[in-house]
Design a protein around this motif. Structure first.
Motif, PDB file in Angstrom:
ATOM      1  N   MET A   1       0.844  -1.195   0.000  1.00 34.93           N
ATOM      2  CA  MET A   1       0.000   0.000   0.000  1.00 34.93           C
ATOM      3  C   MET A   1       0.884   1.252   0.000  1.00 34.93           C
ATOM      4  O   MET A   1       1.825   1.339   0.775  1.00 34.93           O
ATOM      5  CB  MET A   1      -0.880   0.019   1.250  1.00 34.93           C
ATOM      6  N   PHE A   2       0.570   2.166  -0.877  1.00 35.97           N
ATOM      7  CA  PHE A   2       1.334   3.415  -0.871  1.00 35.97           C
ATOM      8  C   PHE A   2       0.389   4.609  -1.011  1.00 35.97           C
ATOM      9  O   PHE A   2       0.691   5.609  -1.655  1.00 35.97           O
ATOM     10  CB  PHE A   2       2.390   3.421  -1.986  1.00 35.97           C
ATOM     11  N   TYR A   3      -0.766   4.495  -0.369  1.00 35.35           N
ATOM     12  CA  TYR A   3      -1.714   5.612  -0.375  1.00 35.35           C
ATOM     13  C   TYR A   3      -1.083   6.878   0.195  1.00 35.35           C
ATOM     14  O   TYR A   3      -1.403   7.994  -0.241  1.00 35.35           O
ATOM     15  CB  TYR A   3      -2.959   5.258   0.435  1.00 35.35           C
ATOM     16  N   HIS A   4      -0.208   6.730   1.190  1.00 38.47           N
ATOM     17  CA  HIS A   4       0.383   7.921   1.813  1.00 38.47           C
ATOM     18  C   HIS A   4       1.162   8.746   0.791  1.00 38.47           C
ATOM     19  O   HIS A   4       1.088   9.972   0.792  1.00 38.47           O
ATOM     20  CB  HIS A   4       1.288   7.517   2.984  1.00 38.47           C
ATOM     21  N   HIS A   5       1.889   8.072  -0.113  1.00 39.00           N
ATOM     22  CA  HIS A   5       2.616   8.797  -1.159  1.00 39.00           C
ATOM     23  C   HIS A   5       1.645   9.449  -2.146  1.00 39.00           C
ATOM     24  O   HIS A   5       1.829  10.611  -2.545  1.00 39.00           O
ATOM     25  CB  HIS A   5       3.539   7.853  -1.916  1.00 39.00           C
ATOM     26  N   LEU A   6       0.628   8.708  -2.552  1.00 39.06           N
ATOM     27  CA  LEU A   6      -0.328   9.244  -3.516  1.00 39.06           C
ATOM     28  C   LEU A   6      -1.046  10.467  -2.967  1.00 39.06           C
ATOM     29  O   LEU A   6      -1.185  11.489  -3.667  1.00 39.06           O
ATOM     30  CB  LEU A   6      -1.354   8.164  -3.880  1.00 39.06           C
ATOM     31  N   LEU A   7      -1.476  10.383  -1.722  1.00 44.98           N
ATOM     32  CA  LEU A   7      -2.216  11.497  -1.133  1.00 44.98           C
ATOM     33  C   LEU A   7      -1.326  12.711  -0.899  1.00 44.98           C
ATOM     34  O   LEU A   7      -1.747  13.856  -1.072  1.00 44.98           O
ATOM     35  CB  LEU A   7      -2.872  11.055   0.177  1.00 44.98           C
ATOM     36  N   GLU A   8      -0.071  12.479  -0.522  1.00 48.90           N
ATOM     37  CA  GLU A   8       0.829  13.596  -0.254  1.00 48.90           C
ATOM     38  C   GLU A   8       1.273  14.293  -1.536  1.00 48.90           C
ATOM     39  O   GLU A   8       1.472  15.509  -1.559  1.00 48.90           O
ATOM     40  CB  GLU A   8       2.048  13.093   0.510  1.00 48.90           C
TER      41      GLU A   8
END
Length: 470
Positions: A1-8
């Protein structure tokens, strides 16, 4: 999961305002978990039963003085501006508020269609939790929202979106999808010492007490691990032995139709094989006959009921893939680094043994509003429908119910246009009456059903057929 990168890095906005329609079990979990997510707020919950809406916030430990019941748009706007959480029995006001995304969780196919129409008219993204709506008109809604620059998506936390994403991931890394499917929430717990198999109680699904069957010594061999080449025989024997336990229901088929239309996977047979299987038996049975299984080909979709001992891990109503690689070296990696293979390791199973419902649905809500993407599949087509067959003689005037209607059984059929003798999609039936007597065993067709005078669901279904089938 790399939602944190996408959202940032790629978020179009920093926070998501959510309107929830339907304060039942699923919707309540969205609310309770939202308090721990810095990116979103569920500002308003609508439910015809206002206590359900209030309880969604109460379960999140929000004090009653912060919950404001509103019946008009102006009241709701004022309450939200004051930092209150709004509950209402008038869901239509949500679409005129400063809300980014609407989560539709009514479980009512007509209501779901109505709310999708309002979302389109008022430029709101939609997370469709109501599978009953999606099974009838999901493909055209996906297209209509896309044409307006909006997102229409299935929901993270429920099996369809989870399996769609797992399929896309497997294809992305170059694996071949031999089969895929979901595990029913209800499982069969085998106690060899007592000689019993038990289906646990599930009050929400109409099973108030555990259901137990006694296993004879003669039948016990068929609950042992399936020998090589015996998949079909053991499935048939288990089906007979366990026939008194709760079986696959209409809502299970409903989700399979959604997945099939979104992934291109196809049922092997219209009723599905519905195997009662241990997790490590899945790759043995749910592959093609060429690999020792029961399917006529590859790219199949089906359902399992997890058969296990009490101390063994549950499938948690999760999902699975049976996969293979075209390269022998890669295939060896699959089966030597954790995946369970069949007898010759020509295929292997990947399990996602849980679905966390509303607890994990925030990723769909955030992706829609902040990233402008859905959390489903690449492409939606109208390939299959969920349809029904009468299980007993039904007189004219019989009111057709939902997935738990005991007058009818469900199966999957190729998509067809509205025509007298064509099968009618199951969730176009809900709340409508038969206009003629129907014999047991008959498929329910359009000419047997009274069409409602006004229905958003039926109208959108017509648009879907024109777009995909004509």
């Amino acid at each position: 999961m790399f939602y944190h990168h996408l959202l940032e890095k790629f978020a179009k906005q920093s926070h998501v305002k959510v309107g929830l329609i339907g304060g039942g079990n699923y919707g309540t979990a969205i609310v309770t978990q939202s308090l721990f997510n810095k990116y979103l707020t569920v500002n308003i919950v609508a439910d015809q039963n206002i206590e359900n809406a209030k309880n969604s916030y109460r379960e999140a430990n929000i004090p009653d003085e912060e919950i404001c019941m509103c019946n008009t748009l102006s009241e709701a706007k004022a309450a939200i501006e004051q930092g209150k959480y709004v509950v209402t029995s008038s869901p239509d006001i949500i679409f005129q508020l400063d809300i980014d995304v609407v989560a539709e969780a009514t479980g009512n196919p007509e209501a779901g269609a109505h709310h999708a129409k309002l979302a389109l008219e008022n430029m709101k993204h939609m997370v469709m939790i109501t599978k009953e709506t999606d099974s009838v008109i999901g493909p055209v809604l996906h297209e209509m929202f896309k044409q307006k620059g909006l997102v229409y998506t299935p929901v993270d936390g429920d099996q369809p979106a989870i399996l769609m994403q797992l399929v896309e991931w497997a294809r992305l890394i170059g694996l071949e999808i031999v089969s895929a499917g979901k595990s029913r929430d209800g499982e069969y717990i085998y106690d060899e010492r007592e000689g019993t198999v038990t289906h646990p109680e599930d009050v929400k699904k109409g099973i108030p007490d555990p259901v137990v069957v006694k296993i004879s010594q003669e039948d016990a061999k068929y609950l042992e691990f399936i020998p090589e080449g015996k998949g079909e025989e053991y499935l048939q024997k288990r089906r007979k032995i366990l026939s008194e336990l709760p079986q696959t229901a209409g809502f299970d088929y409903c989700e399979i139709v959604m997945i099939a239309n979104a992934t291109g996977l196809v049922p092997d047979v219209e009723n599905l094989h519905q195997g009662s299987l241990r997790v490590n038996e899945v790759p043995i049975v749910y592959c093609s006959t060429e690999n020792g299984g029961i399917f006529a080909g590859e790219g199949r979709i089906d359902i399992i009921t997890c058969l296990r001992r009490k101390e063994e891990a549950s499938m948690g109503g999760g999902v699975y893939l049976v996969v293979k690689s075209k390269n022998a070296y890669s295939q060896n990696i699959l089966t030597s680094k954790g995946l369970i293979g069949n007898y010759d390791n020509s295929v292997a199973v990947i399990c996602h043994p849980y679905h966390l419902c509303g607890v994990e649905s925030s990723t769909s809500l955030m992706s829609a509003a902040m990233l402008g993407v859905d959390t489903g599949a690449r492409e939606y087509k109208h390939s299959f429908d969920l349809v029904r067959r009468a299980v007993r003689d039904l007189p004219a005037g019989t009111l057709c119910g939902n997935d738990r209607d005991r007058n009818m059984s469900s199966f999957i059929a190729p998509a067809a246009v509205k025509s007298g003798t064509n099968p009618i999609p199951a969730h176009l039936l809900n709340g409508n009456k038969l206009k003629m007597d129907v014999k047991a065993g008959s498929v329910i067709t359009y000419d047997m059903v009274q069409e409602p005078e006004s229905s958003v669901l039926w109208d959108l279904r017509g648009k879907q057929e024109k777009f995909f089938l004509e």
